[in-house]
Each structure stands twice: as C-alpha cells, then as structure tokens.
Scaffold this motif. Structure first.
Motif, PDB file in Angstrom:
ATOM      1  N   SER A  41      -6.949  -1.156  12.167  1.00  0.00           N
ATOM      2  CA  SER A  41      -7.787  -0.012  11.306  1.00  0.00           C
ATOM      3  C   SER A  41      -9.302  -0.497  11.849  1.00  0.00           C
ATOM      4  CB  SER A  41      -7.306   1.175  10.219  1.00  0.00           C
ATOM      5  OG  SER A  41      -6.974  -0.556   9.037  1.00  0.00           O
ATOM      6  N   ILE A  80      -1.180   1.205  17.151  1.00  0.00           N
ATOM      7  CA  ILE A  80      -1.096   2.940  15.626  1.00  0.00           C
ATOM      8  C   ILE A  80      -0.247   3.510  16.138  1.00  0.00           C
ATOM      9  CG2 ILE A  80      -2.750   4.239  14.251  1.00  0.00           C
ATOM     10  CD1 ILE A  80      -4.318   1.901  14.048  1.00  0.00           C
ATOM     11  N   ALA A 103      -3.326   3.919   6.346  1.00  0.00           N
ATOM     12  CA  ALA A 103      -4.246   3.554   7.311  1.00  0.00           C
ATOM     13  C   ALA A 103      -4.728   2.776   6.037  1.00  0.00           C
ATOM     14  CB  ALA A 103      -5.026   3.778   8.146  1.00  0.00           C
ATOM     15  N   VAL A 116     -10.900   1.520   5.259  1.00  0.00           N
ATOM     16  CA  VAL A 116     -11.314   2.693   6.139  1.00  0.00           C
ATOM     17  C   VAL A 116     -13.062   2.429   5.178  1.00  0.00           C
ATOM     18  CG1 VAL A 116     -11.342   5.334   6.686  1.00  0.00           C
ATOM     19  CG2 VAL A 116      -9.267   3.709   6.687  1.00  0.00           C
ATOM     20  N   GLN A 148     -14.651   7.109  11.661  1.00  0.00           N
ATOM     21  CA  GLN A 148     -12.980   5.461  11.805  1.00  0.00           C
ATOM     22  C   GLN A 148     -11.658   6.518  11.173  1.00  0.00           C
ATOM     23  OE1 GLN A 148     -13.518   2.524   9.155  1.00  0.00           O
ATOM     24  NE2 GLN A 148     -11.948   1.766   9.745  1.00  0.00           N
ATOM     25  N   LEU A 184      -8.435   7.712  13.070  1.00  0.00           N
ATOM     26  CA  LEU A 184      -7.104   7.338  12.872  1.00  0.00           C
ATOM     27  C   LEU A 184      -6.335   8.778  12.516  1.00  0.00           C
ATOM     28  CD1 LEU A 184      -8.177   5.381   9.783  1.00  0.00           C
ATOM     29  CD2 LEU A 184      -6.518   4.700  11.506  1.00  0.00           C
ATOM     30  N   CYS A 206      -2.307   9.422  11.677  1.00  0.00           N
ATOM     31  CA  CYS A 206      -2.591   8.358  10.414  1.00  0.00           C
ATOM     32  C   CYS A 206      -3.216   9.373   9.260  1.00  0.00           C
ATOM     33  CB  CYS A 206      -2.437   6.550  10.294  1.00  0.00           C
ATOM     34  SG  CYS A 206      -2.537   6.009   8.953  1.00  0.00           S
TER      35      CYS A 206
END
Ligand code: C2E
Ligand code: CA
Ligand code: CA
Length: 730
Positions: free
Chosen positions: A648, A661, A677, A680, A685, A689, A694
């Motif tokens: 991640s 992922i 995840a 983070v 980011q 994700l 996610c």
C-alpha cells in the motif's frame, strides 16, 4: 579514543570475562565475610554453634570460587573471544566450548615440575594467577584464530549425517595442536633459562621492580600506592604481590608504633604549635603503616572506591551501574570491593584509569600530612583490614579524628570520581543508543525470516536483546506495557468501524521500544504467551468500557502470535474473556500474520477451527508479500485480509503493487472477505487504493495509534461528523 579502546575485541572480551565471573566472585566474597567477620562475639558464637570446623563451609566456598578464579576467567574470556570471532566469521561458527582449550594452556603454565613427576600448583589458579591467566587466554585465542586462517592447516570433511561437530573438531585440530605446542615450547624455554614456575617468575620480577619503593617518605609511600593500584588495574592482586614490601616496611613500622605507645612515649607532633610543625615534624612514630593504608588510602578497598560508590549512587543514571553500586555497598563497608572491580568494572576500564590511580595518591597525601602535622594521631593499634570504615579509623588512631579524616578522604575521592562517573554514564548511554539502533534495524530487516532469533545473535545486538528479554519479564508487573488503538475507517462513509490494538513498551532507560523488537524477543523466549494474554484482556476490557460509553459497533482487532495459537486452551481463554466483559464474539477479530499462517501445524489448525466455530472472526495480516498463497484462504475460515504495508505504500509509484492489490481486491470480493489497507498516510494514496477496490483504511492519514481516551474522542467525533470523509487527525 576511549570508545575505540572500549571497542577493542580483546579488551571487550577481557572485560566481559571479568563481568561474567561476578556471581562467582560474589559467592567468594560472601565466604570471606562469613569466615572473617570482625566481631569477636560472632566468631565465638559460630564456634560454639558448629564446632572448631565451622569455617570449612566458607573455605570450600572460597576455594571453589575465588580460589580458581584464573581458570574461570580464562574460560569466560575464551568464550567472549570466540563470540567475537564467530560474529566476524559467520561461516566458521566455532563452538565456544572449543575455546576451553585455553584452559589447558593455562593449566600447562601452572604445572610445576617436582621430584618424580609434575604437580598442579593450586595457588596459581586463584587471584595470584590472574594476570597470567588473562594473558594466556588472550594469546592462545589469538594464536588459534591466526592459524585457523591458513586453509592448508584446516582438515575439512563433508558429511551429510553428522551434527557438524566432527567437521568442526577436524577443522580446529592443527590450529589447536600448534597453539598448545607453542605454549609447551615457551614453558620449556623458560624452564631451561631457570624460570621453573612462570607465575612465580612474574611475581618475583614485579617485586624486584617495586621493592625500592617501600620507605617512610611521602614520595615513597605514594609510589608504593601507585604500584599497588597499577597492578590492581591490570587485574593483578596488587596487595598480594607487594605483600613482602608491606611486611618489610609497613608491618614492621606498625610494630614499632605499638611498642612506643605501650611504653607511653607521646607523639611529639601532637604537642607542637602548627607553625613549628611546618619546619619540624620529626617523631619516633611512623606514619606509613599497614593500618595507615587500610584505613586512609584504601577506604572501601583498592582505589578508595567507597567515594566512587557514593558518586555512582548520586550521579550514575545507568541502572546496571547503580545496581552494582548498591550490591557493593555492604561489602565495601568492610573494605571488600571486588564487586566494583569486576562488575562496574574498574579493572582494565580506560574510563576509570585516571581516578583509580589519582585518588589513592590524594588520599595518601592528605592522610600523611594530617599525621605529619599532628592534626591526626598516628596509627598505633593494629586493626584487621576488614574492620568497617570509620570504626577502623577510630580504633587504629585511638581518636575520633581518624574517623573524621576518613570522612574527608571519602568526600575527596567522591569529588574526583564524580566527573568520570558522568563520563562513564555518557559513554554507556551513547553505546546503548547505538546498540539499540542496530537491534531495531536487525528486528525490522529480519521480521519475515526471524532466524536466528534476536536473543541468539552474536555480539552487541544479541547481548542487548538478552538484557531486554530480562527486563521484559518485569515490564508487565511494573506497568510499563500498555495498549494503544489505531482507528480503521471505511473511506466510503467515513465511519470508524474498528480499531487495531497495538502493544507499547515504555522502557525506563530506553524509552519506547518498537513492538517489532519486543514482540520478536518475547517470541524467542516464550514470554509472548503472557504478553498475548495481557493484550487480549486489556483490549477486551477497553472495548467493554467503550461499549458502556455508547460506542457499540466497533470491532476490536487483536494481534496474536503463532505461539499463542499452539496452546490448546487458547479458544477457551478467549471465550471466557468475551463472557467476562460481556462482548459478542463478532466484536473481536484476531490478526495473524501471513508468514505465520503459512507455517501453522496440527494444534494451531485445531485452535483456529475452534475459534471459527466460536464465531470469532480471523484476519490475515501483511497479506500479499512473502510466499502469499491463496490456497489457505480455502483452508482457513478467514474473514479479513490486510494488505501488506509494503504494497500500500508503493501504490503511487509501482504499477506492480497496484496489480497485486487489484487482484487481491477481486479475490476478496468473490470470497466475501473484508479487505483493509494499512499504512495509508497521504490523500493521493487513499484515492488510489479506493480506485483499486480497497476502501477500508488504517493509517496515519486518519490517525496514528492513540491512547484509549484520545481514541474514544476520535471515534466520537467521527460518529458525529459521519460525512463522506472522517475527521482527519491534526
Ligand atoms: P501490524 O500488526 O502490521 O501493525 C501495524 C503497524 O503499522 C503498527 O506498527 C502501526 O503503528 C503501523 N502503522 C499504521 N499506520 C501507519 C502509517 O500510516 N504509517 C506508518 N509508517 N506506520 C503505520 P507498530 O505499532 O510498531 O507494530 C508493529 C508490529 O508489532 C505489528 O504490526 C504487529 O505485528 C506487532 N504487534 C503490535 N502489538 C502486538 C500485540 O499485542 N501482539 C502481537 N502478537 N503482536 C503485536
Ligand atoms: Ca496487525
Ligand atoms: Ca500489518
């Protein structure tokens, strides 16, 4: 410079060797105190209670400990050197027991030719043989390692079915034989040149060096003291070596003083005016006598270490040094300071060289002048060396001034030792910081391999890990361990749906120790079961507190180690805790790391299945790296996966991480597994994700792990806000 000195592997091995022998030295000191406690009533009582043989117990204890100290020391120095050799030559992996051959070199030095054969002179196995013992250990190890470097001297065999000891023994064969041969050759050469006993030869040589020193002048008295302390500093029993000088000059001077006082001849110095004493302090009474040295220049033992002890107790921040000082307090009152000499240590410690030599000069000079100027009476009564401080000063001079002089000398010694205690403190702190940094690095680097465990590492890292393992045993009882909670947020609606409980250790000297270090150490030692129980109970207790305060829909994730899963009683323990705190089974989640899940065996499978049957959700942590296998998603009743932080973290820079992922997210969707995840930290980011599928997030972007109260406030704010994104922690 001092640090380079401390880093020298030979010096370090000698010092570690000295320190390792401490328990043995303490047992020996106990024996000395037991047998020679300077109180007539005690001696009579012991005699009446156990009969004339009462001192045998102490004798045996002394002979079996300090009586063979040179041999023990040689062994522990050999062990220390083998460790440092192994650390630098990982392919050789010499068993440290091999180095006990240094003992044979030592014994060889101690063998005495007698009529009709040879004998082992036991005297030289104790403190008297310490210097030669140390030298032999160092040189034999050095020579052994030197010869080991020549590949043509190594006999190597390959065998698939031996434990390795045969090949190690054969590898070492020629180097050992040659090293022992050199020692036998040296011994023979000395014999031919008339030195029958090398220890005695060394003693005689040292005595001949120092013999001219013993006289009554201030300079000679000080030179005698310097010589004695120089010998002590290099690990040699200074007082014993110079005993003949002591007898010849200072014991006889004492007899003279006793005679004079018995014939009632007063000391003329006591009746002179001070200004008269400036030019005439002649007196038939001797100043430098045996009790003079015992009472005024070696207060607490060689080096006037009572002052050092006080300085350590007042100024040293290092726990170990303070402990050594505390243990040493009682024996020091009886002028026994081996615990400080070997434990701090003082012997061969460059930090304390200057004060160890200087303080006796200062205390000798003040005491000498105080008597020469008639301020304190001369020593006229013989007093045993181990009569307690102050009492001996009073008894030997027959005046309270003797005790006051001792007090002044203790203060003087303390003041001189003080800056060096601070320096020692600083160097220890610096080396602790450096070793700790290396330990953290080792723990982080090897978190997946975990072989060998941190406590089994050679050298500084392993030593620190062992110390921390010991501290960890007490940390729970002392309240140094506690839990923090990191919120887990559904980024679609901003709701905190769970928290992960993370253990913290606040070490009294180091501060916060990362869990990567102490969990690994606890796993090495098996202490993880206790820590795991604590984490479970504390997390559930906290969850029930929050429930009572209105936060009811939170899942508490608790990390469990594979070792905990190996206990058949684990599921029952979890069930009973859930019951005790009134929590439903699905309000708890147990996290197991992926690498661990892959290596689970019989009992652990049963335990996992039992937990599943009890309705307790399981999560696989750090999923996606290592030997990720989707096969066990089928094998285990998994409810959540946590994407490995390494993946991640990389989502913005690595398309490969993104691919992994995405496929994990697809897999989870199909299998109805909850995906989270971790780590983070950035908005971008987070968005990336989310786009990969996610949206359950744990990381600094939302919040760091928080103490319970702060976490509670965070959850309350989130619940209130409940917007598209949760409140970001400032
Ligand atoms: P973990 O289970 O993977 O825990 C997540 C780690 O990531 C925590 O480190 C957490 O502080 C850190 N983290 C979370 N968000 C971020 C972020 O945005 N950036 C960065 N840089 N880090 C983030 P921590 O607390 O140091 O724990 C390390 C490991 O120690 C844990 O990894 C877990 O394996 C273990 N551990 C912690 N507490 C326990 C426990 O009670 N029992 C057991 N068996 N292991 C524990
Ligand atoms: Ca975890
Ligand atoms: Ca993790």
């Amino acid at each position: 410079m001092l640090e380079t000195c401390k880093e020298n592997p030979y010096l370090m091995a000698i010092r570690n060797g000295l320190t390792l022998t401490l328990p043995i030295v303490i047992a020996g000191i106990f024996a000395v105190l037991l047998n020679t406690f300077p109180l007539a009533a005690y001696q009579n009582y012991m005699l009446a209670l156990f009969g004339p043989q009462w001192q045998l117990f102490g004798e045996y204890l002394y002979k079996g400990t300090i009586g063979v100290l040179s041999v023990i020391m040689a062994l522990s120095i050999g062990h220390g050197l083998s460790e440092s050799y192994n650390a630098n030559n990982p392919l050789d992996k010499l068993p440290s027991a091999l180095f006990s051959f240094v003992i044979f070199s030592c014994l060889m030095i101690t063998i005495e030719p007698i009529a009709g054969g040879t004998a082992l002179e036991l005297r030289w196995l104790g403190v008297h043989g310490l210097l030669l013992g140390i030298l032999v250990a160092v040189f034999s190890c050095y020579l052994f390692c030197f010869f080991l470097r020549f590949s043509w001297l190594r006999v190597s065999i390959f065998s698939s079915n031996n434990s390795g000891s045969i090949s190690q023994a054969l590898t070492a064969m020629f180097p050992v034989v040659i090293t022992l041969g050199i020692f036998a050759g040296c011994k023979m050469a000395l014999y031919v040149y008339g030195v029958v006993n090398p220890n005695l030869g060394l003693y005689n040589w040292l005595y001949s060096l120092f013999a001219p020193l013993g006289e009554q002048t201030l300079v000679a008295t000080n030179l005698y003291g310097i010589a004695r302390h120089a010998l002590w500093f290099i690990g040699q029993h200074g007082s014993n070596i110079l005993e003949p000088i002591m007898q010849e000059f200072y014991v006889s001077a004492m007899s003279l003083n006793t005679k004079l006082v018995n014939t009632a001849i007063p000391d003329p110095r006591a009746y002179k005016q001070f200004f008269q004493l400036l030019y005439d302090h002649s007196s038939p009474y001797a100043i430098a006598t045996k009790p003079f040295f015992d009472c005024f220049t070696s207060i607490g033992g060689a080096g006037s270490t009572f002052g050092l002890l006080v300085a350590c107790l007042l100024q040293h921040n290092d726990n170990n040094a303070r402990k050594i000082a505390k243990i040493s307090l009682l024996p020091s009152i009886f002028n026994i300071n081996e615990i400080l000499l070997f434990g701090l240590p003082l012997i061969l410690n460059p930090v304390f060289f200057v004060p160890f030599m200087l303080v006796p000069v200062l205390t000798t000079t003040t005491a000498y002048l105080a008597i020469a100027w008639g301020i304190v009476p001369p020593t006229t009564h013989d007093v045993a060396w181990n009569v307690p401080i102050f009492l001996n000063g009073y008894l030997s001079t027959g005046s309270i001034r003797g005790a006051v002089l001792q007090l002044m000398n203790i203060v003087l010694a303390g003041v001189v030792y003080m800056p060096f205690v601070r320096l020692d403190n600083e160097l220890r702190e610096r080396s602790l910081r450096r070793n700790f940094h290396d330990l953290v690095k080792a723990a982080e680097e090897d978190s997946s391999a975990a072989e060998p465990g941190l406590i089994y590492r050679p050298g500084r890292v392993g030593n620190l890990a062992v110390s921390l393992a010991n501290d960890l045993q007490h940390a729970l009882r002392k309240g140094q361990l506690f839990m923090e909670y990191q919120p887990q947020v559904n980024s679609d609606n901003g709701k905190v749906y769970g928290v992960e409980s993370l253990m913290r250790w606040l070490h009294p000297e180091i501060g916060r120790v990362p869990p990567a270090v102490f969990i690994a150490i606890a796993e090495d030692t098996g202490f993880i079961n206790k820590l795991g129980d604590f984490a479970l109970e504390e997390s559930m207790r906290q969850a029930s507190v929050w429930r009572q305060a209105g936060i009811v829909d939170i899942i508490m994730s608790v990390n469990v180690s594979a070792i905990q899963l190996g206990n058949v009683g684990f599921p029952a323990k979890v069930r009973s805790l859930l019951k005790r705190y009134g929590l439903p089974a699905d309000s708890l989640k147990l996290e197991v790391t992926e690498s661990v899940a892959l290596t689970l065996h019989g009992t652990q499978h049963t335990v996992l299945n039992e937990l599943y049957c009890a309705g307790i959700p399981l999560a696989i942590d750090d999923f996606g790296m290592g030997q990720s296998s989707i096969a066990y998603l089928k094998k285990y009743p998994i409810s959540s996966l946590k994407v490995d932080a390494v993946l991640s973290r990389d989502v913005l820079t690595s398309s490969c991480s993104c691919e992994i992922i995405t496929s994990i997210a697809d897999l989870c969707e199909n299998l109805h597994v909850h995906l989270v995840a971790e780590a983070v930290e950035e908005e971008q980011q987070l968005q990336k994700l989310r786009s990969l599928g996610c949206s359950n997030i744990q990381g600094y972007f939302y919040s760091k792990p928080l103490p319970p109260q702060e976490c509670f406030i965070f959850m309350q704010q989130c619940h209130k806000a409940f917007g598209p994104r949760c409140v970001k922690r400032q």
